[in-house]
Every structure is written in structure tokens, then in C-alpha cells.
Design a protein around this motif. Structure first.
Motif, PDB file in Angstrom:
ATOM      1  N   GLU A 240      27.834 -15.438  89.924  1.00  0.00           N
ATOM      2  CA  GLU A 240      27.459 -14.556  88.779  1.00  0.00           C
ATOM      3  C   GLU A 240      27.929 -13.076  88.990  1.00  0.00           C
ATOM      4  N   TRP A 241      27.920 -12.563  90.347  1.00  0.00           N
ATOM      5  CA  TRP A 241      28.340 -11.468  90.434  1.00  0.00           C
ATOM      6  C   TRP A 241      29.901 -11.190  90.350  1.00  0.00           C
ATOM      7  N   ALA A 242      30.701 -12.340  90.695  1.00  0.00           N
ATOM      8  CA  ALA A 242      32.084 -12.337  90.713  1.00  0.00           C
ATOM      9  C   ALA A 242      32.280 -12.396  88.978  1.00  0.00           C
ATOM     10  N   GLY A 243      31.740 -13.066  88.328  1.00  0.00           N
ATOM     11  CA  GLY A 243      31.728 -13.093  86.826  1.00  0.00           C
ATOM     12  C   GLY A 243      31.623 -11.516  86.211  1.00  0.00           C
ATOM     13  N   LEU A 244      30.477 -10.892  86.647  1.00  0.00           N
ATOM     14  CA  LEU A 244      30.027  -9.542  86.281  1.00  0.00           C
ATOM     15  C   LEU A 244      31.305  -8.614  86.308  1.00  0.00           C
ATOM     16  N   VAL A 245      31.807  -8.864  87.602  1.00  0.00           N
ATOM     17  CA  VAL A 245      32.613  -7.781  88.337  1.00  0.00           C
ATOM     18  C   VAL A 245      34.150  -7.875  87.304  1.00  0.00           C
ATOM     19  N   PHE A 246      34.223  -9.355  87.117  1.00  0.00           N
ATOM     20  CA  PHE A 246      35.540  -9.679  86.356  1.00  0.00           C
ATOM     21  C   PHE A 246      35.261  -8.925  85.025  1.00  0.00           C
ATOM     22  N   LEU A 247      34.230  -9.076  84.288  1.00  0.00           N
ATOM     23  CA  LEU A 247      34.022  -8.548  83.006  1.00  0.00           C
ATOM     24  C   LEU A 247      34.055  -7.120  83.061  1.00  0.00           C
ATOM     25  N   SER A 248      33.374  -6.303  84.159  1.00  0.00           N
ATOM     26  CA  SER A 248      33.329  -4.914  84.130  1.00  0.00           C
ATOM     27  C   SER A 248      34.859  -4.370  84.351  1.00  0.00           C
ATOM     28  N   VAL A 249      35.341  -4.870  85.706  1.00  0.00           N
ATOM     29  CA  VAL A 249      36.427  -4.345  86.135  1.00  0.00           C
ATOM     30  C   VAL A 249      37.916  -4.642  85.288  1.00  0.00           C
ATOM     31  N   PHE A 250      37.923  -5.711  85.240  1.00  0.00           N
ATOM     32  CA  PHE A 250      39.172  -6.358  84.565  1.00  0.00           C
ATOM     33  C   PHE A 250      39.116  -6.371  83.075  1.00  0.00           C
ATOM     34  N   CYS A 251      37.976  -6.696  82.433  1.00  0.00           N
ATOM     35  CA  CYS A 251      38.070  -7.218  80.899  1.00  0.00           C
ATOM     36  C   CYS A 251      37.663  -5.496  80.272  1.00  0.00           C
ATOM     37  N   THR A 252      37.293  -4.581  80.970  1.00  0.00           N
ATOM     38  CA  THR A 252      36.988  -3.184  80.588  1.00  0.00           C
ATOM     39  C   THR A 252      37.721  -2.155  80.943  1.00  0.00           C
ATOM     40  N   LEU A 253      37.598  -1.913  82.486  1.00  0.00           N
ATOM     41  CA  LEU A 253      38.378  -0.982  82.929  1.00  0.00           C
ATOM     42  C   LEU A 253      39.710  -0.868  82.825  1.00  0.00           C
ATOM     43  N   PHE A 254      40.136  -2.043  83.420  1.00  0.00           N
ATOM     44  CA  PHE A 254      41.399  -2.483  83.624  1.00  0.00           C
ATOM     45  C   PHE A 254      42.336  -2.569  82.217  1.00  0.00           C
ATOM     46  N   ALA A 255      41.467  -3.115  81.424  1.00  0.00           N
ATOM     47  CA  ALA A 255      42.027  -3.492  80.121  1.00  0.00           C
ATOM     48  C   ALA A 255      42.282  -2.086  79.240  1.00  0.00           C
ATOM     49  N   PHE A 256      41.548  -1.343  79.350  1.00  0.00           N
ATOM     50  CA  PHE A 256      41.442  -0.087  78.663  1.00  0.00           C
ATOM     51  C   PHE A 256      42.596   0.813  79.171  1.00  0.00           C
ATOM     52  N   PHE A 257      42.713   1.067  80.614  1.00  0.00           N
ATOM     53  CA  PHE A 257      43.816   1.788  81.023  1.00  0.00           C
ATOM     54  C   PHE A 257      45.190   1.212  80.900  1.00  0.00           C
ATOM     55  N   VAL A 258      45.454  -0.046  80.745  1.00  0.00           N
ATOM     56  CA  VAL A 258      46.688  -0.647  80.449  1.00  0.00           C
ATOM     57  C   VAL A 258      46.862  -0.447  79.088  1.00  0.00           C
ATOM     58  N   GLN A 259      46.087  -0.500  78.092  1.00  0.00           N
ATOM     59  CA  GLN A 259      46.333  -0.051  76.642  1.00  0.00           C
ATOM     60  C   GLN A 259      46.814   1.496  76.561  1.00  0.00           C
ATOM     61  N   MET A 260      46.173   2.300  77.412  1.00  0.00           N
ATOM     62  CA  MET A 260      46.290   3.513  77.389  1.00  0.00           C
ATOM     63  C   MET A 260      47.771   3.960  77.929  1.00  0.00           C
ATOM     64  N   TRP A 261      48.345   3.270  78.860  1.00  0.00           N
ATOM     65  CA  TRP A 261      49.495   3.340  79.472  1.00  0.00           C
ATOM     66  C   TRP A 261      50.365   2.718  78.833  1.00  0.00           C
ATOM     67  N   SER A 262      50.407   1.437  78.179  1.00  0.00           N
ATOM     68  CA  SER A 262      51.380   0.664  77.577  1.00  0.00           C
ATOM     69  C   SER A 262      51.896   1.269  76.324  1.00  0.00           C
ATOM     70  N   VAL A 263      50.777   1.784  75.543  1.00  0.00           N
ATOM     71  CA  VAL A 263      51.351   2.413  73.947  1.00  0.00           C
ATOM     72  C   VAL A 263      51.953   3.664  74.232  1.00  0.00           C
ATOM     73  N   ARG A 264      52.199   4.215  75.445  1.00  0.00           N
ATOM     74  CA  ARG A 264      52.968   5.290  75.614  1.00  0.00           C
ATOM     75  C   ARG A 264      54.376   5.024  76.084  1.00  0.00           C
ATOM     76  N   ARG A 265      54.634   3.657  76.346  1.00  0.00           N
ATOM     77  CA  ARG A 265      55.743   3.163  76.915  1.00  0.00           C
ATOM     78  C   ARG A 265      56.497   2.323  75.780  1.00  0.00           C
ATOM     79  N   THR A 266      55.726   1.835  74.954  1.00  0.00           N
ATOM     80  CA  THR A 266      56.369   0.934  73.851  1.00  0.00           C
ATOM     81  C   THR A 266      55.626   1.047  72.580  1.00  0.00           C
ATOM     82  N   SER A 267      55.899   0.227  71.399  1.00  0.00           N
ATOM     83  CA  SER A 267      55.516   0.554  70.225  1.00  0.00           C
ATOM     84  C   SER A 267      54.023  -0.125  70.154  1.00  0.00           C
ATOM     85  N   PRO A 268      53.024   0.476  69.470  1.00  0.00           N
ATOM     86  CA  PRO A 268      51.818  -0.045  68.968  1.00  0.00           C
ATOM     87  C   PRO A 268      51.918  -1.699  68.652  1.00  0.00           C
ATOM     88  N   SER A 269      52.928  -1.809  67.855  1.00  0.00           N
ATOM     89  CA  SER A 269      53.047  -3.043  67.076  1.00  0.00           C
ATOM     90  C   SER A 269      53.387  -4.151  68.348  1.00  0.00           C
TER      91      SER A 269
END
Length: 309
Positions: free
Chosen positions: A226-255
Motif C-alpha cells: 500500500e505504501w508503494a502504491g501511495l508513493v507511486f501516486l504521489s511522487v510519479f503521478c503527481t509530482l513527476f507528471a507536473f514537472f515533466v509537463q512544465m519542462w516539456s511544454v517549453r521544449r516542444t509544442s503543446p499539441s
């Protein structure tokens, strides 16, 4: 979120270096439905949501503290309102995935890509193209078949909740576009305030008798899985996902980012079937194909209309 101009033709290696992290976000988002289903019960939905976002919120606050302080009062209020909508989305999605399959959840929520342009057309009174309407009809037909994987039965409560979540996501997107105060707000600050508002809602709900286990009791009952699942949802599905979007949209097109993230339902189905042991059945498989085809068709049609505007 604004994009920085990029060369018309990027070297293949550089393009893939940007695309792969975005594709990784689509994969983890697709896997998030099975992960949430694996650690959540009807009795622990609110508790899990408190824990999931309370883990990442301090990181976001610490990272963007200076920009948070620069927000105006109107931007705080606008972001707070969006946070209320966001809390509703996560509640509907999490309760929904508890009561349906991870495959169904990922595919049904992809209807947001169809609902949003339709809702925008209704608000702006601009009629969508015939192609887009046809694509929407194809997707809705697919969802109907998807929920009938074992024969013609009434859709499950989870399927209906995921459908409401897709509609709530549509409201959230339209609100972000129409609340003037947040249009030019810093993306990190806007996300932090929204998540903070959502956590506040979850915390209040957790304190209300009858809403399930408290975050502390739920955490105490968690094992390693359960803790592994929670860390996955928190770190990867939220924190990692947000920062990748921030990083990628400045290097390619939103489309391009949107196209890659649009593969999320494919990964949800793949993970649900391969790791979760879920089965679609013949009708369900046909419905999944129609949902994916309809959303892809609708997205391309909407992109063509924007390009020609």
C-alpha cells in the motif's frame, strides 16, 4: 501554460529526448487507476486522497515559495475556486475506480477530450464541425459498449462516477480558461494553490463522522504494498507528471504534448489487462476501440479547426 518557440524541425534525437518523459507521464497516469484501485476501498477514499497530496504539497510549496508570494488576491481566489472543482474531480475518480475496472476508468475519463470542445462550443455558441460531432458520437457509443463487456447490463456505479468525473474535468478546463485572474498566473503557483485547496477539502471531509477512516488510521493499516502504491501516486503521478509537463511544454509544442498524453487510456487498458487480470469481453473490446478511435479523431479535428482559425 505558455510554450517557448521551437525550431520547425527538431533533430530526431532531441525530439525523442523530450517525447520520452512525456510518454512516461502517460504511462504512469494510465497505471494510476490500477494503483488507486489496489490501495483504496470505499471506506478509505478520503483518507488516501489526504495522504496522496499531503506528501507532495510541501515540496511544491518549498519549490515555488517566492512565486506563491507574488500571486495577487484575485489569483489566490481564482486558484482556490479551481481547487474546489479539482477536489470534486479526484473524489469522483477515486470513488469511481473503486467500483469499476481500471480499464474502464481510464477509457471513460478520456471522454474529457470530447466533452471539453463540445462544452466550449455551447458556451461560445460556435457550432462544432460535423466531423467532431461524429467523433463524439463514436466515443459515446464506445463507452456504452465498454460498460457491457459481459453482456448488456446497466452501467456500474463506478462507470457513472467516472463519466461524472470526465464532465467535472471539462468544467475545470473551461473554468481555467474563463477565470481571467488565473490566465497569466505562474503555473507552479497555480497548481500548488489548487492542490492545497483540494487537500483542505479532503481534510475537512475526513474530520466529518461517517466519511470513512481517518488518514492516520489508514496509514497505520498500510503494508509495504500500500505504501508503494501511495508513493507511486504521489511522487510519479503527481509530482513527476507536473514537472515533466512544465519542462516539456517549453521544449516542444503543446499539441505534441497533448498528443502523447492522449495515449493515457491505452496504457490504462494495457496495465489493467496485463497486471490487473481484467477482461473486456468482445463487446468491451469493441467499445475500447471505438473510444480510442473517437477521441483520436475528435482531437485531430479540433486541432485542424484551431489551426485554420
Amino acid at each position: 501554460m505558455s510554450a517557448v518557440a521551437v525550431p520547425a524541425v527538431a533533430p530526431p534525437r532531441r525530439a525523442w529526448a523530450t517525447d520520452l518523459p512525456v510518454l512516461a507521464v502517460a504511462v504512469v497516469w494510465g497505471a494510476s487507476y490500477l494503483a488507486a484501485k489496489g490501495i483504496t476501498t470505499t471506506h478509505t477514499v478520503v483518507a488516501v486522497l489526504v495522504l496522496r497530496f499531503a506528501i507532495v504539497l510541501p515540496v511544491l510549496v518549498a519549490t515555488g515559495w517566492r512565486r506563491l508570494r507574488a500571486l495577487t488576491g484575485a489569483q489566490w481566489r481564482g486558484a482556490g475556486l479551481l481547487g474546489l472543482v479539482l477536489s470534486g474531480i479526484f473524489l469522483l475518480e477515486t470513488y469511481g475506480v473503486v467500483h469499476t475496472s481500471a480499464t474502464n476508468a481510464g477509457l471513460i475519463i478520456s471522454l474529457t477530450m470530447i466533452f471539453t470542445p463540445l462544452a466550449e462550443a455551447a458556451v461560445t455558441r460556435v457550432r462544432p464541425s460535423a466531423g467532431f460531432v461524429a467523433a463524439a458520437g463514436l466515443s459515446v457509443t464506445g463507452v456504452v459498449l465498454l460498460t457491457q463487456g459481459s453482456g448488456f447490463t446497466s452501467p456500474s456505479a463506478g462507470d457513472l462516477l467516472m463519466l461524472l468525473a470526465a464532465l467535472a474535468r471539462t468544467v475545470h478546463v473551461l473554468a481555467m480558461a474563463r477565470i481571467k485572474a488565473v490566465r497569466n498566473a505562474d503555473s507552479l503557483s497555480l497548481t500548488t494553490v489548487q492542490l492545497g485547496g483540494a487537500v483542505a477539502v479532503f481534510a475537512v471531509l475526513a474530520a466529518v463522522p461517517g466519511t470513512g477512516a481517518s488518514p492516520w488510521s489508514a496509514a497505520a493499516d498500510f503494508g509495504g504494498r500500500e505504501w508503494a502504491g501511495l508513493v507511486f501516486l504521489s511522487v510519479f503521478c503527481t509530482l513527476f507528471a507536473f514537472f515533466v509537463q512544465m519542462w516539456s511544454v517549453r521544449r516542444t509544442s503543446p499539441s505534441r504534448v497533448s498528443l502523447l498524453l492522449g495515449t493515457e487510456p491505452l496504457w490504462a487498458a494495457a496495465v489493467g489487462i496485463s497486471l490487473g487480470g481484467e477482461r473486456l469481453g468482445l463487446l468491451g473490446a469493441a467499445g475500447a476501440v471505438l473510444v480510442l478511435a473517437g477521441t483520436a479523431w475528435g482531437r485531430r479535428d479540433a486541432d485542424r479547426e484551431r489551426a485554420g482559425a
